[in-house]
Design an enzyme around this catalytic site. Sequence first.
Site: not given
Length: 676
Positions: A157-158, A166, A171, A314, A322, A363-365
Amino acid sequence: MTTQSVKQSRPSRLPHLAYGGDYNPEQWPEEIWPEDVRLMGETGVSMVSLGIFSWSKLEPRPGQYEFEWLDRVLNLLHAGGIAVDLATATASPPPWLARLHPESLPVTQSGQTLWPGSRQAYCPNSQAYRQAAQALVTQLARRYGEHPALTMWHINNEYACHVSACYCDNCAVAFRKWLQARYASLEDLNRAWGTAFWSQQYAEWDEINPPRLSPSFINPAQQLDYKRFCSDSILECYEVEKAVLDEITPTLPVTTNFMGFFKPLDYWKWAAREDIVSHDSYPDPADPEAKIDSAIHADLMRSLGRGRPWILMEQVTSQVNWRRVNRLKRPGQMRLWSYQNLARGANGLMFFQWRASQSGGEKFHGAMVPHVGTSDSRVWREVVQLGRELAGLDELMPSRVKPQVAIVFDWENWWALELDSKPSAELKMLEQLKSYYKPLFEHNIAINFVHPEADLSDYRVVLVPNLYLLRSQAAQSLENFVVGGGRLLVSFFSGIVNESEQIYLGGYPAPLRKVLGLRVEEFDPYSLGQTNRIQVPGVGSFECSTWSDLLNLEGAEALASFEQDFYAGRPALTRHKFGAGQAYYLATRPEQALMDWLLQEVCGEPDLPEIAQRPAGVEIVRREDGTSRFVFLLNHNAAPVEVGLNGTYFELLTSQTAGPSMTLEPYGVALLKTEG
């Protein structure tokens, strides 16, 4: 680094326009699940993304898999007629991975370890992470590959949203291997990187490290290769999982969600390995140009998929969580922006998420089911309305957007352009890109984005806002396009370096001098707030900013000249008739009024015969198939407007006849269907 061949894309198995969102039942008591499915039926939800952040619930301890709860969710959804885009759940490793394998954690450029506590706490080159992810995906594919609800796979995801690079020892080792595959020898690497500068010659591969913090400018070729390597490393994580799915479920399409013009990942390479391109779109309602931001990302997604339908994976119903200040979408704006994505080629409209979380960092999304519930909720009413409308629009699915204008865009060029030690740190790729895109959007001229080395034969106009890094093959492609009769417009500071960040000698822009008919003698970057003016005979005087090229003409004709500074009177805009076509060069960044005029001169008028009169703020986009055209009218104004039509048409959202004019409500939408 990526050696697996690119397979022929598998078509979507979706029989309808997709509508739904991320579903996270693991966050809720099981007694809520049947109510969720009932409400999904009420809204017209046809598909959900499932299990995206459920790794710790699916595998609470290493090798201990608990799938029974997911069995019950899938069965409930299938019984409710809802398809599933099943995630591989690898976007957020469980805490036990970091405990057992601390070397799997990512490290910043300054050497700081990033710990679990949010998401994406893994190094893309950690073998412990890759092996654990591969094992989980294998279990999921074997268990659910033939489940009747499963429609497509959603890998991770994303990718790189939080950890795009990194710098750990894992790496460093992987980077050396990547370089050995790219360069035949250390001598070739030293030559490409120009290590004779500042005594950087490498005698052993083990002397090479990631571009960690250094006393001054880090070698730009090394930085550029590390950006390529990071994008490839993360792509390899995707391909490790995709290889499992291809083997066990070869007929199921695969996606991973993109994030628009996301700088760290070369989405041209990524999209070639996806069956369906998907996208997360979050324009800021506080931004007066949010409609342009939404549109340009939609056009990019369609272009990445070479014109194929894509999925808006989405968006938010109301407000995100955010930004520093999270403005609310106005009534009707969610519906408007949804149809904007549909107009520009999407065959699915999804949300993050189905039910608003009670706890955690999001939670505020906003969500399809908000905290206030469904009984008296504006958001819920808009969600239901959109779902019911989409249920009647499946005839759109075969149609496509078919632009005749292309904008060249390249991630490698973006990376190189914005490295340090340039003539100006104020020259930004996306700002330059949007200076072209905004006038095209305002005039309803449809565009595709193309890779510099793409086939250009389907286009009559090609625009190059900036191509600082230009490969010889791309330069030849642009020249052939003009010779064949195309119109090319190139902006300043293009054709300067090759793929190793080495200057093309012989006068800027050496690979394009012949087709443009000019030579750049010097360039003059502007300070912040500094401006000049351009005089276009017969048109007017216009302000310009950012940059001036001092041009010597070698066959081109001057269409405009600078008015100020010691180069007053020298060309600012040129045209060169070359072969059967024409090549334009713009030596500065002019105000939008001049860009409006110039792009109209180069591109012409949009082909929209259905529209007689368009008020300001109304976006018009057309999709078409072999028999029908679908014309979207999108009112971005907070007030009603009248649109004039050439005749009468069937309006699909109301099932009524529209014309010769029609009223669009504030943030209103109309969808006209024409035959032939």
